[in-house]
Design a protein around this motif. Structure first.
Motif, PDB file in Angstrom:
ATOM      1  N   SER A  21       0.665  -1.183   0.101  1.00  0.00           N
ATOM      2  CA  SER A  21       0.001  -0.071  -0.043  1.00  0.00           C
ATOM      3  C   SER A  21       0.923   1.415  -0.187  1.00  0.00           C
ATOM      4  CB  SER A  21      -0.836  -0.005   1.199  1.00  0.00           C
ATOM      5  OG  SER A  21      -1.858  -1.019   1.052  1.00  0.00           O
ATOM      6  N   CYS A  22       0.435   2.289  -0.556  1.00  0.00           N
ATOM      7  CA  CYS A  22       0.817   3.636  -0.529  1.00  0.00           C
ATOM      8  C   CYS A  22      -0.140   4.634  -0.322  1.00  0.00           C
ATOM      9  CB  CYS A  22       1.567   4.035  -2.077  1.00  0.00           C
ATOM     10  SG  CYS A  22       2.511   5.483  -2.054  1.00  0.00           S
ATOM     11  N   ALA A  23       0.235   5.394   0.878  1.00  0.00           N
ATOM     12  CA  ALA A  23      -0.597   6.402   1.132  1.00  0.00           C
ATOM     13  C   ALA A  23       0.074   7.583   0.985  1.00  0.00           C
ATOM     14  CB  ALA A  23      -0.836   6.399   2.698  1.00  0.00           C
ATOM     15  N   ALA A  24      -0.955   8.579   0.087  1.00  0.00           N
ATOM     16  CA  ALA A  24      -0.304   9.914  -0.177  1.00  0.00           C
ATOM     17  C   ALA A  24      -1.003  10.904   0.508  1.00  0.00           C
ATOM     18  CB  ALA A  24      -1.109   9.957  -1.758  1.00  0.00           C
ATOM     19  N   SER A  25      -0.511  12.098   0.636  1.00  0.00           N
ATOM     20  CA  SER A  25      -0.522  13.170   1.530  1.00  0.00           C
ATOM     21  C   SER A  25      -1.534  14.428   0.583  1.00  0.00           C
ATOM     22  CB  SER A  25       0.415  13.643   2.290  1.00  0.00           C
ATOM     23  OG  SER A  25       1.253  14.455   1.353  1.00  0.00           O
ATOM     24  N   GLU A  26      -1.485  14.154  -0.485  1.00  0.00           N
ATOM     25  CA  GLU A  26      -1.963  15.216  -1.297  1.00  0.00           C
ATOM     26  C   GLU A  26      -3.561  15.145  -1.275  1.00  0.00           C
ATOM     27  OE1 GLU A  26      -0.525  17.993  -2.417  1.00  0.00           O
ATOM     28  OE2 GLU A  26      -2.678  18.433  -3.256  1.00  0.00           O
ATOM     29  N   ALA A  50       2.302   1.129 -12.988  1.00  0.00           N
ATOM     30  CA  ALA A  50       1.724   2.365 -12.677  1.00  0.00           C
ATOM     31  C   ALA A  50       0.252   2.718 -13.054  1.00  0.00           C
ATOM     32  CB  ALA A  50       2.639   3.468 -13.705  1.00  0.00           C
ATOM     33  N   ILE A  51      -0.162   3.433 -12.763  1.00  0.00           N
ATOM     34  CA  ILE A  51      -1.746   3.795 -12.768  1.00  0.00           C
ATOM     35  C   ILE A  51      -1.983   5.136 -13.066  1.00  0.00           C
ATOM     36  CG2 ILE A  51      -2.341   3.954 -10.301  1.00  0.00           C
ATOM     37  CD1 ILE A  51      -4.814   2.419 -10.799  1.00  0.00           C
ATOM     38  N   SER A  52      -2.785   5.851 -13.973  1.00  0.00           N
ATOM     39  CA  SER A  52      -2.913   7.044 -14.365  1.00  0.00           C
ATOM     40  C   SER A  52      -3.780   7.655 -13.212  1.00  0.00           C
ATOM     41  CB  SER A  52      -3.780   7.111 -15.738  1.00  0.00           C
ATOM     42  OG  SER A  52      -5.096   6.476 -15.465  1.00  0.00           O
ATOM     43  N   GLY A  53      -3.896   9.215 -13.347  1.00  0.00           N
ATOM     44  CA  GLY A  53      -4.457   9.649 -12.304  1.00  0.00           C
ATOM     45  C   GLY A  53      -6.283   9.440 -12.146  1.00  0.00           C
ATOM     46  N   ASN A  54      -6.829   9.058 -13.189  1.00  0.00           N
ATOM     47  CA  ASN A  54      -8.384   8.570 -12.996  1.00  0.00           C
ATOM     48  C   ASN A  54      -8.344   7.183 -12.937  1.00  0.00           C
ATOM     49  OD1 ASN A  54      -7.856   7.606 -15.349  1.00  0.00           O
ATOM     50  ND2 ASN A  54      -9.387   9.030 -16.506  1.00  0.00           N
ATOM     51  N   ARG A  67       0.760 -11.397 -13.275  1.00  0.00           N
ATOM     52  CA  ARG A  67       1.017 -11.673 -11.683  1.00  0.00           C
ATOM     53  C   ARG A  67       0.838 -10.403 -10.828  1.00  0.00           C
ATOM     54  NH1 ARG A  67       5.771 -12.923  -9.824  1.00  0.00           N
ATOM     55  NH2 ARG A  67       6.841 -11.564 -11.267  1.00  0.00           N
ATOM     56  N   PHE A  68       0.915  -9.406 -11.312  1.00  0.00           N
ATOM     57  CA  PHE A  68       0.794  -8.092 -10.251  1.00  0.00           C
ATOM     58  C   PHE A  68      -0.495  -7.290 -10.690  1.00  0.00           C
ATOM     59  CE2 PHE A  68       5.288  -7.394  -8.500  1.00  0.00           C
ATOM     60  CZ  PHE A  68       5.354  -8.683  -8.120  1.00  0.00           C
ATOM     61  N   GLY A  69      -1.049  -6.613  -9.922  1.00  0.00           N
ATOM     62  CA  GLY A  69      -1.983  -5.644 -10.028  1.00  0.00           C
ATOM     63  C   GLY A  69      -1.639  -4.225  -9.603  1.00  0.00           C
ATOM     64  N   ILE A  70      -2.390  -3.393 -10.110  1.00  0.00           N
ATOM     65  CA  ILE A  70      -2.233  -1.837  -9.499  1.00  0.00           C
ATOM     66  C   ILE A  70      -3.545  -1.349  -9.391  1.00  0.00           C
ATOM     67  CG2 ILE A  70      -1.476  -0.912 -11.507  1.00  0.00           C
ATOM     68  CD1 ILE A  70      -0.023   1.142  -9.927  1.00  0.00           C
ATOM     69  N   SER A  71      -3.776  -0.753  -8.405  1.00  0.00           N
ATOM     70  CA  SER A  71      -5.259   0.131  -7.966  1.00  0.00           C
ATOM     71  C   SER A  71      -4.987   1.266  -7.351  1.00  0.00           C
ATOM     72  CB  SER A  71      -6.214  -1.104  -7.575  1.00  0.00           C
ATOM     73  OG  SER A  71      -5.891  -1.269  -6.315  1.00  0.00           O
ATOM     74  N   ARG A  72      -6.134   1.993  -7.285  1.00  0.00           N
ATOM     75  CA  ARG A  72      -6.281   3.116  -6.394  1.00  0.00           C
ATOM     76  C   ARG A  72      -7.416   3.516  -5.918  1.00  0.00           C
ATOM     77  NH1 ARG A  72      -3.703   7.956  -9.831  1.00  0.00           N
ATOM     78  NH2 ARG A  72      -4.202   9.262  -8.026  1.00  0.00           N
ATOM     79  N   ASP A  73      -7.809   4.024  -4.715  1.00  0.00           N
ATOM     80  CA  ASP A  73      -8.952   4.532  -4.145  1.00  0.00           C
ATOM     81  C   ASP A  73      -8.965   5.965  -4.053  1.00  0.00           C
ATOM     82  OD1 ASP A  73      -8.132   3.229  -1.073  1.00  0.00           O
ATOM     83  OD2 ASP A  73      -7.777   5.321  -1.865  1.00  0.00           O
ATOM     84  N   TYR A  74     -10.148   6.522  -3.801  1.00  0.00           N
ATOM     85  CA  TYR A  74     -10.538   7.727  -3.330  1.00  0.00           C
ATOM     86  C   TYR A  74     -10.094   8.423  -1.946  1.00  0.00           C
ATOM     87  CZ  TYR A  74     -13.217   7.397  -7.628  1.00  0.00           C
ATOM     88  OH  TYR A  74     -13.764   7.114  -8.924  1.00  0.00           O
TER      89      TYR A  74
END
Length: 126
Positions: A21-26, A50-54, A67-74
């Motif tokens: 996991s990666c937590a961002a401050s922005e 890598a994953i785009s902004g949206n 083998r790997f997946g990448i995702s992001r949440d709000y």
């Protein structure tokens, strides 16, 4: 200034799974594309995913594709899901952020990201 904090590293069995996991401050998180890179002992840092902004575009290195997946949440988190882990996946994994001005694979996979985390180590046991 974006601050990034990785977590989730540790020891994983060969063939097993692990999620970083990666937590961002922005607060304007959507304005940043997010990437994962890794550095194994004695090797150069390399692009992983890598994953785009949206979140609509994802890019993977050939070595982890399938083998790997990448995702992001709000909530300003980015995840790297590692499956069928191999010995060569052992490394320090870094989360990185850059402006989401572009979303093509070349831009997302280049190493010149603007902000970097401190890294989290992944070790693989046989």
């Amino acid at each position: 200034q974006v601050q990034l904090v990785e977590s989730g590293g540790g020891l994983v069995q060969l063939g097993g799974s692990l999620t970083l996991s990666c937590a961002a401050s922005e607060r304007t998180f959507i304005e940043y594309a997010m990437g994962w890179f890794r550095r194994a002992p004695g090797k150069d840092r390399e692009f992983v995913a890598a994953i785009s902004g949206n979140g609509g575009i994802t890019v993977f290195a050939d070595s982890v594709k399938g083998r790997f997946g990448i995702s992001r949440d709000y909530a300003k988190n980015t995840y790297l899901e590692m499956h069928n882990v191999k010995p060569e996946d052992a490394a320090v994994y870094y989360c990185a952020a850059r402006s989401a001005v572009r979303d093509d694979s070349d831009y997302l996979s280049r190493a010149d990201y603007d902000y970097w985390g401190q890294g989290t180590q992944v070790r693989v046991s046989s």
